[in-house]
Design a protein around this motif. Sequence first.
Motif, mmCIF file in Angstrom:
data_model
loop_
_atom_site.group_PDB
_atom_site.id
_atom_site.type_symbol
_atom_site.label_atom_id
_atom_site.label_comp_id
_atom_site.label_asym_id
_atom_site.label_seq_id
_atom_site.Cartn_x
_atom_site.Cartn_y
_atom_site.Cartn_z
ATOM 1 N N SER A 27 0.730 -1.148 0.049
ATOM 2 C CA SER A 27 -0.103 0.036 0.054
ATOM 3 C C SER A 27 0.830 1.253 0.061
ATOM 4 C CB SER A 27 -0.945 -0.212 1.014
ATOM 5 O OG SER A 27 -1.752 1.310 1.287
ATOM 6 N N ILE A 47 1.135 4.408 -2.881
ATOM 7 C CA ILE A 47 0.797 5.696 -2.588
ATOM 8 C C ILE A 47 2.171 6.483 -3.174
ATOM 9 C CG2 ILE A 47 0.595 7.543 -0.721
ATOM 10 C CD1 ILE A 47 -1.237 5.333 0.717
ATOM 11 N N GLU A 48 3.182 5.811 -3.032
ATOM 12 C CA GLU A 48 4.421 6.485 -3.307
ATOM 13 C C GLU A 48 4.328 6.581 -4.999
ATOM 14 O OE1 GLU A 48 8.166 8.384 -3.432
ATOM 15 O OE2 GLU A 48 7.049 7.804 -1.509
ATOM 16 N N VAL A 82 1.816 6.883 -6.871
ATOM 17 C CA VAL A 82 0.966 8.050 -6.860
ATOM 18 C C VAL A 82 1.534 9.325 -6.713
ATOM 19 C CG1 VAL A 82 -1.139 9.176 -6.429
ATOM 20 C CG2 VAL A 82 -1.207 6.732 -6.611
ATOM 21 N N SER A 83 2.142 9.524 -5.682
ATOM 22 C CA SER A 83 2.704 11.072 -5.318
ATOM 23 C C SER A 83 3.906 11.320 -6.284
ATOM 24 C CB SER A 83 3.319 10.960 -3.780
ATOM 25 O OG SER A 83 4.585 9.927 -3.757
ATOM 26 N N GLY A 85 3.630 10.648 -9.506
ATOM 27 C CA GLY A 85 3.119 10.473 -10.751
ATOM 28 C C GLY A 85 3.355 9.463 -11.576
ATOM 29 N N THR A 143 -1.941 7.069 -11.918
ATOM 30 C CA THR A 143 -3.027 7.841 -11.257
ATOM 31 C C THR A 143 -3.736 7.498 -10.054
ATOM 32 O OG1 THR A 143 -4.536 7.023 -12.679
ATOM 33 C CG2 THR A 143 -3.394 8.656 -13.817
ATOM 34 N N PRO A 144 -4.226 8.708 -9.530
ATOM 35 C CA PRO A 144 -5.038 8.004 -8.195
ATOM 36 C C PRO A 144 -5.963 7.202 -8.453
ATOM 37 C CG PRO A 144 -4.649 10.470 -8.330
ATOM 38 C CD PRO A 144 -4.182 9.993 -9.570
ATOM 39 N N ASP A 145 -6.949 7.102 -9.802
ATOM 40 C CA ASP A 145 -7.831 6.235 -10.148
ATOM 41 C C ASP A 145 -7.151 4.950 -10.306
ATOM 42 O OD1 ASP A 145 -10.441 5.322 -11.061
ATOM 43 O OD2 ASP A 145 -9.583 5.317 -13.160
ATOM 44 N N GLU A 146 -6.036 4.672 -11.260
ATOM 45 C CA GLU A 146 -5.310 3.240 -11.182
ATOM 46 C C GLU A 146 -4.923 2.844 -10.009
ATOM 47 O OE1 GLU A 146 -3.143 4.183 -15.582
ATOM 48 O OE2 GLU A 146 -2.135 4.961 -13.670
ATOM 49 N N ALA A 147 -4.516 3.807 -9.232
ATOM 50 C CA ALA A 147 -4.099 3.274 -7.733
ATOM 51 C C ALA A 147 -5.242 2.585 -6.982
ATOM 52 C CB ALA A 147 -3.642 4.294 -6.892
ATOM 53 N N GLY A 148 -6.469 3.267 -7.179
ATOM 54 C CA GLY A 148 -7.767 2.820 -6.725
ATOM 55 C C GLY A 148 -8.024 1.450 -7.094
#
Length: 147
Positions: A95, A99-100, A102-103, A105, A108-113
């Motif tokens: 996890s 998050i790293e 996403v931070s 770049g 994307t946040p959607d992909e991470a979700g």
Amino acid sequence: MTQPRKNAPTTRGRPFEPGNPGRPKGARHRTTLAIEALLEGEHEKLTRKAVELALGGDTTALRLCLERLAPARKDAPVSVELPRIEKPADAVAASAALIEAVSTGEITPDEAGRVMTLLTAHRTILETAELAARIAALEEARTPRRS
């Protein structure tokens, strides 16, 4: 006692009975069936005509043909480096890596979700397997052995 419906006076005919399942799955509308009957055996000719129009410069026909040849992808593969997850506690490191990513770049946040949903499901499966093994060990220890 059931409450009267707010729109009861304006409803045409009788409303569906409670528990009415509606149209069965796979049932087709009369209009759809009629159109299919009209087009029966004409698919090849219609496709050929659409291709001819597209090749002739008709942009609408061209877009139609291209959408059929190479439809837009609904989703794409996500490539992110995650640590191996062999026990539920490993999901924390995965996890954090997500998050790293996403931070920075990388994703994307959607992909991470979407990946996080997979991680959560995998963690739950690992926890369930771990609990099942612990319960089996407890039951084994509790059962008296016969000599």
